[in-house]
Design a protein around this motif. Structure first.
Motif, PDB file in Angstrom:
ATOM      1  N   SER A 139     -16.973   1.752 -26.973  1.00 13.46           N
ATOM      2  CA  SER A 139     -15.880   1.280 -27.821  1.00 13.46           C
ATOM      3  C   SER A 139     -14.641   0.994 -26.983  1.00 13.46           C
ATOM      4  N   HIS A 140     -13.675   0.317 -27.593  1.00 14.38           N
ATOM      5  CA  HIS A 140     -12.443   0.004 -26.878  1.00 14.38           C
ATOM      6  C   HIS A 140     -11.269   0.008 -27.841  1.00 14.38           C
ATOM      7  N   ARG A 141     -10.090   0.210 -27.286  1.00 14.51           N
ATOM      8  CA  ARG A 141      -8.846   0.047 -28.026  1.00 14.51           C
ATOM      9  C   ARG A 141      -7.834  -0.614 -27.114  1.00 14.51           C
ATOM     10  N   LEU A 142      -6.887  -1.314 -27.744  1.00 15.47           N
ATOM     11  CA  LEU A 142      -5.818  -1.987 -27.011  1.00 15.47           C
ATOM     12  C   LEU A 142      -4.545  -1.157 -27.113  1.00 15.47           C
ATOM     13  N   TYR A 143      -3.774  -1.150 -26.037  1.00 21.19           N
ATOM     14  CA  TYR A 143      -2.500  -0.447 -26.059  1.00 21.19           C
ATOM     15  C   TYR A 143      -1.389  -1.376 -25.580  1.00 21.19           C
ATOM     16  N   ASP A 144      -0.163  -1.004 -25.930  1.00 23.65           N
ATOM     17  CA  ASP A 144       1.013  -1.763 -25.519  1.00 23.65           C
ATOM     18  C   ASP A 144       1.385  -1.328 -24.110  1.00 23.65           C
ATOM     19  N   ALA A 145       1.208  -2.217 -23.140  1.00 24.25           N
ATOM     20  CA  ALA A 145       1.441  -1.864 -21.736  1.00 24.25           C
ATOM     21  C   ALA A 145       2.888  -1.495 -21.461  1.00 24.25           C
ATOM     22  N   MET A 146       3.802  -1.929 -22.307  1.00 26.70           N
ATOM     23  CA  MET A 146       5.217  -1.650 -22.092  1.00 26.70           C
ATOM     24  C   MET A 146       5.673  -0.372 -22.795  1.00 26.70           C
ATOM     25  N   ASP A 147       4.740   0.355 -23.385  1.00 25.84           N
ATOM     26  CA  ASP A 147       5.051   1.578 -24.123  1.00 25.84           C
ATOM     27  C   ASP A 147       4.100   2.681 -23.665  1.00 25.84           C
ATOM     28  N   THR A 148       4.551   3.488 -22.721  1.00 25.01           N
ATOM     29  CA  THR A 148       3.705   4.565 -22.189  1.00 25.01           C
ATOM     30  C   THR A 148       3.279   5.516 -23.305  1.00 25.01           C
ATOM     31  N   ALA A 149       4.156   5.723 -24.278  1.00 25.32           N
ATOM     32  CA  ALA A 149       3.825   6.621 -25.386  1.00 25.32           C
ATOM     33  C   ALA A 149       2.652   6.083 -26.200  1.00 25.32           C
ATOM     34  N   ASP A 150       2.533   4.770 -26.292  1.00 28.20           N
ATOM     35  CA  ASP A 150       1.415   4.187 -27.032  1.00 28.20           C
ATOM     36  C   ASP A 150       0.099   4.485 -26.327  1.00 28.20           C
ATOM     37  N   LEU A 151       0.090   4.359 -25.000  1.00 26.27           N
ATOM     38  CA  LEU A 151      -1.115   4.723 -24.261  1.00 26.27           C
ATOM     39  C   LEU A 151      -1.417   6.201 -24.437  1.00 26.27           C
ATOM     40  N   ALA A 152      -0.399   7.048 -24.356  1.00 26.10           N
ATOM     41  CA  ALA A 152      -0.602   8.494 -24.510  1.00 26.10           C
ATOM     42  C   ALA A 152      -1.219   8.816 -25.864  1.00 26.10           C
ATOM     43  N   ALA A 153      -0.768   8.127 -26.902  1.00 26.54           N
ATOM     44  CA  ALA A 153      -1.270   8.406 -28.243  1.00 26.54           C
ATOM     45  C   ALA A 153      -2.715   7.954 -28.426  1.00 26.54           C
ATOM     46  N   LYS A 154      -3.138   6.961 -27.638  1.00 29.35           N
ATOM     47  CA  LYS A 154      -4.475   6.402 -27.824  1.00 29.35           C
ATOM     48  C   LYS A 154      -5.527   6.998 -26.893  1.00 29.35           C
ATOM     49  N   LEU A 155      -5.108   7.747 -25.879  1.00 26.39           N
ATOM     50  CA  LEU A 155      -6.081   8.443 -25.036  1.00 26.39           C
ATOM     51  C   LEU A 155      -6.779   9.513 -25.862  1.00 26.39           C
ATOM     52  N   SER A 156      -8.078   9.609 -25.709  1.00 23.19           N
ATOM     53  CA  SER A 156      -8.845  10.594 -26.469  1.00 23.19           C
ATOM     54  C   SER A 156      -9.883  11.247 -25.556  1.00 23.19           C
ATOM     55  N   ASP A 157     -10.605  12.195 -26.115  1.00 23.28           N
ATOM     56  CA  ASP A 157     -11.651  12.865 -25.341  1.00 23.28           C
ATOM     57  C   ASP A 157     -12.763  11.909 -24.940  1.00 23.28           C
TER      58      ASP A 157
END
Length: 401
Positions: free
Chosen positions: A125-143
């Motif tokens: 699976s995949h998800r997209l994140y906002d590269a200009m928002d580190t918090a968005d990447l942090a929220a989308k990282l999972s196990d």
């Protein structure tokens, strides 16, 4: 030997050793000879200590790999037939069914197509994140996240992320990260030394098709890493997929590499000058170039690349919304020195129009502009000649109003 054909094939003459010249020799081979069975069984292609089969390396490809590893600041390099092949090899090597991969919403389009196609079919699976928002990447990282793709800057829209912060986040979560470093070309910044403490990406992929080739005539990619175990994992996937490059293409890269810094600097200087000039034009609503103040992520570019003060010869402009898609397309058609075509990094300037609304996910990133976007790749023509060409094409917009 009584037959001339046998005599020619098995002729005993060998040229003398010790020949040296500016360009290295080109070794072409599928079959590689072994002096005896013991050598057949003992040679190790995996660590570049011997030759077994052309697909697993020749002196020509080994030499190019070592030079590219040095260019990018890594220790190990693999050659593949294209930049996209480099991306695919990394993902296929590091991901398995049940894993998740995260990509920036402004990622290279074919990488997004890969995860939406083949990787999804393989149960990844995949998800997209906002590269200009580190918090968005942090929220989308999972196990389940096993790999994060990074780009600096983003494809087409040229936003420059806080790359060190994104990598630190991946490090803290124990997730591997891979960078598409084609724009930086190993010159704008070192992907394996992103700060004074040696912060590094795990893998750097590079479309050698672009600046290292420099001629618009070679398709090739590279995968550079530092960790020996990670390299061997990538190496075995590379071998099992049967990936290889042609000796003549490797020769072309070896010939072009020495001039890479000079060419990159020339592309950069011309692009910055033209980008600044376009920023003052009434037809243009915005110029997207990381090295220009006010561009998205300029502060991040300055923090990472400011010491070297290098940027690629690539930028995009957003036209004022009063200029329709048809008018912008007509502007591109009116250009005489700029050719319409994909890719970049070659001697000829290129232009491509894009509808960013069709390329970005509004649930991830909001594109703030209403006008059409056009990306320019600045070649090696005289900047003044390119400016004259842009002026006459921009004049067609005024006639259309």
């Amino acid at each position: 030997m009584t037959d001339i054909s046998t005599g020619l094939i098995h002729h005993p003459y060998l040229p003398p050793q010790g020949f040296e010249a500016p360009q290295p020799a080109v070794h072409k081979a599928s079959t590689v000879f072994f002096p005896n069975v013991a050598a057949l069984h003992s040679r190790d292609w995996k660590h570049k200590t011997g030759y077994t089969y052309g697909l697993h390396g020749t002196p020509t490809t080994f030499l190019l790999e070592e030079r590219l590893a040095t260019l990018e600041g890594g220790r190990h390099c693999l050659l593949v037939p294209s930049g996209l092949a480099a991306i695919a090899t990394v993902s296929l090597s590091l991901l398995k069914s049940g894993d998740e991969v995260l990509l920036p919403d402004n990622a290279y389009g074919p990488n997004k197509a890969l995860v939406q196609g083949e990787l999804r079919a393989y149960g990844i699976s995949h998800r997209l994140y906002d590269a200009m928002d580190t918090a968005d990447l942090a929220a989308k990282l999972s196990d389940r996240t096993a790999l994060v793709w990074l780009e600096a800057p983003g494809s087409v829209t040229m936003e420059f992320p806080d790359l060190p912060a994104l990598v630190r986040l991946c490090r803290a979560r124990g997730v591997r990260c891979a960078l598409d470093n084609t724009w930086g070309a190993g010159l704008a910044f070192n992907p394996f030394e992103l700060d004074a403490d040696g912060l590094a990406v795990d893998v750097s992929v590079h479309a050698l098709t672009k600046y290292p080739s420099g001629g618009g005539d070679v398709l090739m990619g590279s995968i550079v890493s530092r960790d020996p175990a990670l390299h061997m994992r990538l190496n075995m996937t590379h071998m099992r997929l049967g990936l290889g490059v042609g000796a003549n293409d490797a020769e072309a890269l070896l010939r072009s590499l020495p001039s890479l810094p000079l060419r990159y600097a020339a592309h950069d200087a011309a692009a910055r000058g033209l980008a600044r000039w376009l920023a003052g034009r009434d037809e243009i609503a915005g110029v997207l170039h990381p090295a220009l103040p006010g561009a998205p992520g300029h502060a991040h570019w300055k923090a990472l690349c400011g010491t070297r003060d290098r940027a690629a010869g690539l930028f995009s402009v957003v036209f004022d919304a009063r200029h329709t898609r048809e008018r912008v397309h007509a502007f591109c058609d009116a250009l005489r020195l700029f050719r319409i075509g994909y890719s970049w990094g070659g001697p000829i300037s290129l232009v491509v129009p894009y509808d960013i609304g069709e390329m970005r996910d509004p649930a991830v990133t909001r594109w703030p502009h209403a006008g059409m976007l056009v990306r320019f790749s600045i070649g090696l023509e005289a900047a003044q000649d390119l400016r004259v060409d842009l002026e006459q094409a921009l004049a067609t917009l005024a006639l259309a109003v």
